[in-house]
Design a protein around this motif. Sequence first.
Motif, mmCIF file in Angstrom:
data_model
loop_
_atom_site.group_PDB
_atom_site.id
_atom_site.type_symbol
_atom_site.label_atom_id
_atom_site.label_comp_id
_atom_site.label_asym_id
_atom_site.label_seq_id
_atom_site.Cartn_x
_atom_site.Cartn_y
_atom_site.Cartn_z
ATOM 1 N N LYS A 137 63.337 -6.096 57.217
ATOM 2 C CA LYS A 137 62.990 -6.839 55.434
ATOM 3 C C LYS A 137 62.576 -6.301 54.131
ATOM 4 O O LYS A 137 64.081 -7.197 52.915
ATOM 5 C CB LYS A 137 62.485 -8.069 56.166
ATOM 6 C CG LYS A 137 62.335 -9.388 54.763
ATOM 7 C CD LYS A 137 61.048 -10.184 54.902
ATOM 8 C CE LYS A 137 60.195 -10.595 55.767
ATOM 9 N NZ LYS A 137 59.066 -11.097 56.111
ATOM 10 N N ASP A 138 61.954 -5.636 54.005
ATOM 11 C CA ASP A 138 62.233 -4.847 52.713
ATOM 12 C C ASP A 138 63.058 -3.846 52.116
ATOM 13 O O ASP A 138 64.279 -4.061 51.233
ATOM 14 C CB ASP A 138 60.474 -3.729 52.695
ATOM 15 C CG ASP A 138 59.394 -4.610 53.303
ATOM 16 O OD1 ASP A 138 59.716 -6.041 52.329
ATOM 17 O OD2 ASP A 138 58.918 -3.591 53.145
ATOM 18 N N ARG A 139 63.880 -3.392 53.673
ATOM 19 C CA ARG A 139 65.694 -2.759 53.043
ATOM 20 C C ARG A 139 66.329 -3.564 52.955
ATOM 21 O O ARG A 139 67.488 -3.726 51.005
ATOM 22 C CB ARG A 139 65.484 -2.214 54.076
ATOM 23 C CG ARG A 139 67.326 -0.641 54.242
ATOM 24 C CD ARG A 139 67.436 -0.310 54.976
ATOM 25 N NE ARG A 139 67.643 -1.261 56.306
ATOM 26 C CZ ARG A 139 67.174 -0.817 58.015
ATOM 27 N NH1 ARG A 139 67.089 -0.083 57.930
ATOM 28 N NH2 ARG A 139 67.799 -1.918 58.320
ATOM 29 N N ASP A 140 66.710 -4.911 53.350
ATOM 30 C CA ASP A 140 67.113 -5.620 52.594
ATOM 31 C C ASP A 140 67.267 -6.383 51.693
ATOM 32 O O ASP A 140 68.278 -6.693 50.839
ATOM 33 C CB ASP A 140 67.843 -7.030 53.571
ATOM 34 C CG ASP A 140 68.087 -6.810 55.004
ATOM 35 O OD1 ASP A 140 68.892 -5.007 55.377
ATOM 36 O OD2 ASP A 140 67.997 -6.896 55.782
ATOM 37 N N SER A 141 66.353 -6.920 51.174
ATOM 38 C CA SER A 141 65.567 -6.896 50.142
ATOM 39 C C SER A 141 65.584 -6.249 48.607
ATOM 40 O O SER A 141 66.330 -6.448 47.587
ATOM 41 C CB SER A 141 64.089 -7.908 49.298
ATOM 42 O OG SER A 141 63.022 -6.757 49.944
ATOM 43 N N LYS A 142 65.527 -5.001 48.363
ATOM 44 C CA LYS A 142 66.402 -4.007 47.404
ATOM 45 C C LYS A 142 67.489 -3.937 48.071
ATOM 46 O O LYS A 142 67.660 -4.215 46.591
ATOM 47 C CB LYS A 142 65.579 -2.625 48.376
ATOM 48 C CG LYS A 142 63.776 -2.445 48.108
ATOM 49 C CD LYS A 142 63.045 -0.730 48.912
ATOM 50 C CE LYS A 142 62.225 -1.114 48.989
ATOM 51 N NZ LYS A 142 61.362 0.039 49.084
ATOM 52 N N ARG A 143 67.859 -3.988 48.815
ATOM 53 C CA ARG A 143 69.755 -3.973 48.767
ATOM 54 C C ARG A 143 69.984 -5.041 48.046
ATOM 55 O O ARG A 143 70.981 -4.685 47.378
ATOM 56 C CB ARG A 143 70.629 -3.603 50.369
ATOM 57 C CG ARG A 143 72.321 -3.701 49.522
ATOM 58 C CD ARG A 143 72.109 -3.781 51.703
ATOM 59 N NE ARG A 143 72.030 -2.708 52.233
ATOM 60 C CZ ARG A 143 71.167 -3.131 53.337
ATOM 61 N NH1 ARG A 143 71.420 -3.876 54.106
ATOM 62 N NH2 ARG A 143 71.353 -1.881 54.950
#
Length: 154
Positions: A137-143
Amino acid sequence: MAVQKNVKIKNRKARFEYEILDKYIAGIVLAGTEIKAIREGQASIAESFCEFSNGELYVINMTVQEYSHATHFNHSPKSERKLLLNKQELKKLDKSVKASGLTIIPLLLFTNDKGLAKLQIALCRGKREFDKRDSIKDRDSKRNLSRIKKSFNN
């Protein structure tokens, strides 16, 4: 294949599967054909881990492909390779692995300025399923945030 100046082979799965607690840089005992194959970038640390045997640390399942220009004196691709660390570091790692059930995972295989192969290892704790979901979830939000910033700047 051409010899690369700086080799950096990453274990990309390790940061997703494990929570990294402490990092160390270790030397590796290699044969002549092994270092030549590593300098060509023909190595993988994806499924590898580290284990203690007789007070010494070994990396298991590290794959170094056979060197193409070698004769019958070539090395075996999946042999155990000894890691070189200080005694204090070895004692600290051994104590933490035995006491709290942590594991030692290779993160990065690289060559230094002198051309010697080094392995960055980490003392890790396995992530649970919900921790993995949080990191996704963190990786997707940063992307998504970087995508919005990029479109806003243009």
